[in-house]
Scaffold this active site. Structure first.
Site, PDB file in Angstrom:
ATOM      1  N   GLY A 203      46.036  -1.757  43.803  1.00 39.23           N
ATOM      2  CA  GLY A 203      47.422  -1.405  44.081  1.00 39.23           C
ATOM      3  C   GLY A 203      48.384  -2.391  43.449  1.00 39.23           C
ATOM      4  N   SER A 204      49.563  -2.498  44.037  1.00 38.02           N
ATOM      5  CA  SER A 204      50.631  -3.302  43.465  1.00 38.02           C
ATOM      6  C   SER A 204      50.371  -4.792  43.643  1.00 38.02           C
ATOM      7  CB  SER A 204      51.964  -2.949  44.134  1.00 38.02           C
ATOM      8  OG  SER A 204      51.975  -3.397  45.486  1.00 38.02           O
ATOM      9  N   GLY A 207      51.910  -5.888  47.142  1.00 40.09           N
ATOM     10  CA  GLY A 207      51.087  -5.500  48.280  1.00 40.09           C
ATOM     11  C   GLY A 207      49.756  -6.218  48.295  1.00 40.09           C
ATOM     12  N   GLY A 208      49.138  -6.331  47.119  1.00 43.69           N
ATOM     13  CA  GLY A 208      47.857  -7.010  47.043  1.00 43.69           C
ATOM     14  C   GLY A 208      47.957  -8.484  47.381  1.00 43.69           C
ATOM     15  N   GLU A 227      42.603  -5.648  42.642  1.00 44.63           N
ATOM     16  CA  GLU A 227      43.020  -5.295  41.284  1.00 44.63           C
ATOM     17  C   GLU A 227      44.497  -4.942  41.365  1.00 44.63           C
ATOM     18  OE1 GLU A 227      43.645  -1.811  38.599  1.00 44.63           O
ATOM     19  OE2 GLU A 227      41.542  -1.654  39.185  1.00 44.63           O
ATOM     20  N   CYS A 264      46.331   1.733  35.256  1.00 44.45           N
ATOM     21  CA  CYS A 264      46.463   0.273  35.321  1.00 44.45           C
ATOM     22  C   CYS A 264      46.196  -0.374  33.967  1.00 44.45           C
ATOM     23  CB  CYS A 264      45.518  -0.292  36.370  1.00 44.45           C
ATOM     24  SG  CYS A 264      43.804   0.212  36.169  1.00 44.45           S
TER      25      CYS A 264
END
Length: 489
Positions: A203-204, A207-208, A227, A264
């Site tokens: 994800g972002s 957020g990660g 990731e 990505c």
């Protein structure tokens, strides 16, 4: 319905109980569970794809291919764990003549971590979601999985989880080995729960990083395999530009717009020699003729895309050479700047525009490329468009330092599932040195345990001299690999 914190706790406890029952099953048994899940997904494919198309705006052909990738991956992992190489079973027999003095009998094997929490991605509703790479590799390792559904496709997540749970239990796996939860409170509680031993996340970066910090701040910190993304820079040498400029630009246009730029590995940066910007604009415009935009995955991503493109475009020294828009759906945008502006403001080449937009950077001399590459943060991929006689050894070494996959005269979109694949990279591309794609991904959810001078009858099966599981073993320094057939396709 959002999962309550109380239900999350019960779900994790049930997953742990299932893990305890399943942790020592044979590789053949565990492989059969993965194959059962693949069969179940294929049997329910029409319904799954119909739900996915409605929730994500992705086309049927794309979704069919992604589901095929998902089932292929499960079967590839099944074949991999049957061979047992992921266990790294290593046997050193006692040796009184060992070079540094008498050696005891010592044997080492990898064991599964326990319950793994997995966070699904928005942009790949099958391949990086409920039964995507993180869930599949954790199950292959022998772990239990509690998957936090992505809000962008909740109906699909629920249907997929139903298929997975039914397939596992029908195949004989213990109840609770896989479960689905929803909502932010459950997500945070999943990271905090003491029975959860690792997290997989796609994800972002924001957020990660928040979840990574949370996992690290636990009384017992746990691995967080995140990731997070990147800009996947492409460097074009002067000779390659002279010989095949138009082909490079056409390939670039196709790659940065593939899947509406929501991969990505989308090439978000293209470094090219200065002086041809009019021709560049013309070639890119032709390459994008007939491109039919579709809606982005959800409104939140669209808002983020608009904000990112607006921020880059408003920087001094940046202008548009393909003047797209951020409408619904957005038309592709290509922005341009110079190496001088990048050196003055390195953030220009660190801003991800998640969608059909990219930035072209003009350089004046090839000697600038190494310095420009060193301004980049960690990347999933970097690419060299070069000729065989180009001296790019220093640049290639820098690219290897900052990325997990280096391409030569190719394009980064498209990540095959294979033995040698590495989908990772230095932070902020990922939060670890591991891969989330390919057979090596299984190793993230294992840890080694050594047994010294343990009676043969008390050794786990992978470390017994009789090798009852028929797996690969390294015995006194020499690998022994029983014959195995290839994967079932």
């Amino acid at each position: 319905m959002t999962t309550s914190i109380e239900n999350l706790g019960r779900t994790v406890e049930a997953a742990h109980a299932a893990f305890e029952k399943a942790r020592t099953v044979t590789p053949d048994t565990r492989a059969s569970w993965l194959e059962a899940v693949a069969d179940g997904l294929e049997s329910d494919a029409p319904a799954l794809i119909d739900i996915a198309a409605g929730e994500t705006h992705l086309g049927t052909v794309r979704l069919q291919g992604e589901l095929r990738r998902t089932t292929f991956q499960l079967r590839l992992f099944a074949d991999e764990i049957r061979r047992g190489e992921h266990l790294d079973a290593t046997i050193d027999h006692a040796d009184d003549a060992w070079g540094m003095g008498p050696r005891p009998d010592i044997r080492r094997v990898n064991v599964p971590l326990g319950v793994v929490g997995v966070f699904g991605a928005s942009n790949f509703p099958f391949a990086f979601s409920v039964m995507g790479g993180d869930s599949a590799s954790a199950l292959a390792a022998g772990c239990a999985v509690v998957h936090k559904a992505h809000d962008g496709h909740l109906d699909l997540a629920a249907r997929t989880a139903e298929v997975v749970v039914t397939a596992l239990e029908t195949a004989g796996a213990p109840s609770g080995l896989f479960a689905l939860v929803t909502g932010r409170p459950a997500a945070e509680a999943l990271v905090d729960h003491p029975l959860v031993k690792a997290i997989g996340f796609t994800g972002s970066t924001a957020g990660g990083r928040a979840l990574f910090d949370r996992a690290s701040a636990r009384p017992e910190p746990i691995p967080f395999y995140g990731e997070l993304g990147g800009v996947n820079a492409v460097f074009v040498t002067e000779s390659a530009w002279r010989r095949r400029r138009d082909d490079i630009l056409t390939g670039y246009a196709q790659s940065f717009t593939l899947g509406m730029g929501q991969f990505c590995t989308k090439p978000g940066l293209l470094f090219v020699p200065a002086g041809d910007i009019g021709a560049v604009a013309s070639v890119l415009s032709r390459a994008l003729e007939g491109f039919e935009p579709t809606r982005l995955l959800n409104d939140r991503l669209h808002d983020g895309y608009r904000a990112a493109v607006t921020a880059v475009r408003s920087e001094p020294g940046v202008d548009a050479i393909v003047d797209g828009n951020c409408a619904t759906p957005p038309a592709p945008t290509v922005l341009r700047t110079t190496a001088a502006h990048v050196r003055a403001n390195p953030e220009l080449v660190r801003q991800e525009m998640f969608g059909p937009a990219s930035l072209v950077v003009e350089y004046g001399d090839a000697a600038e490329l190494v310095g420009l590459a060193r301004l980049l943060e960690g990347q999933l991929t970097t690419t060299l468009q070069a000729d065989d006689d180009d001296d790019v050894s220093e640049l290639a070494a820098v690219l290897a330092d900052i990325s997990g996959r280096v391409l030569w005269n190719g394009w980064p979109t498209g990540v095959t599932v294979s033995y040698a694949q590495h989908h990772g990279g230095p932070y902020p591309a990922t939060t670890s040195t591991t891969t989330s794609v390919g057979t090596a991904a299984v190793g993230r959810f294992l840890r080694p345990v050594a047994y010294q001078s343990v009676p043969p009858s008390r050794l786990p099966e992978p470390l017994q001299d009789a090798n009852p599981w028929g797996i690969a073993q390294r015995v006194d320094g020499e690998w022994r690999r029983p014959g195995r057939t290839g994967i079932q396709r």
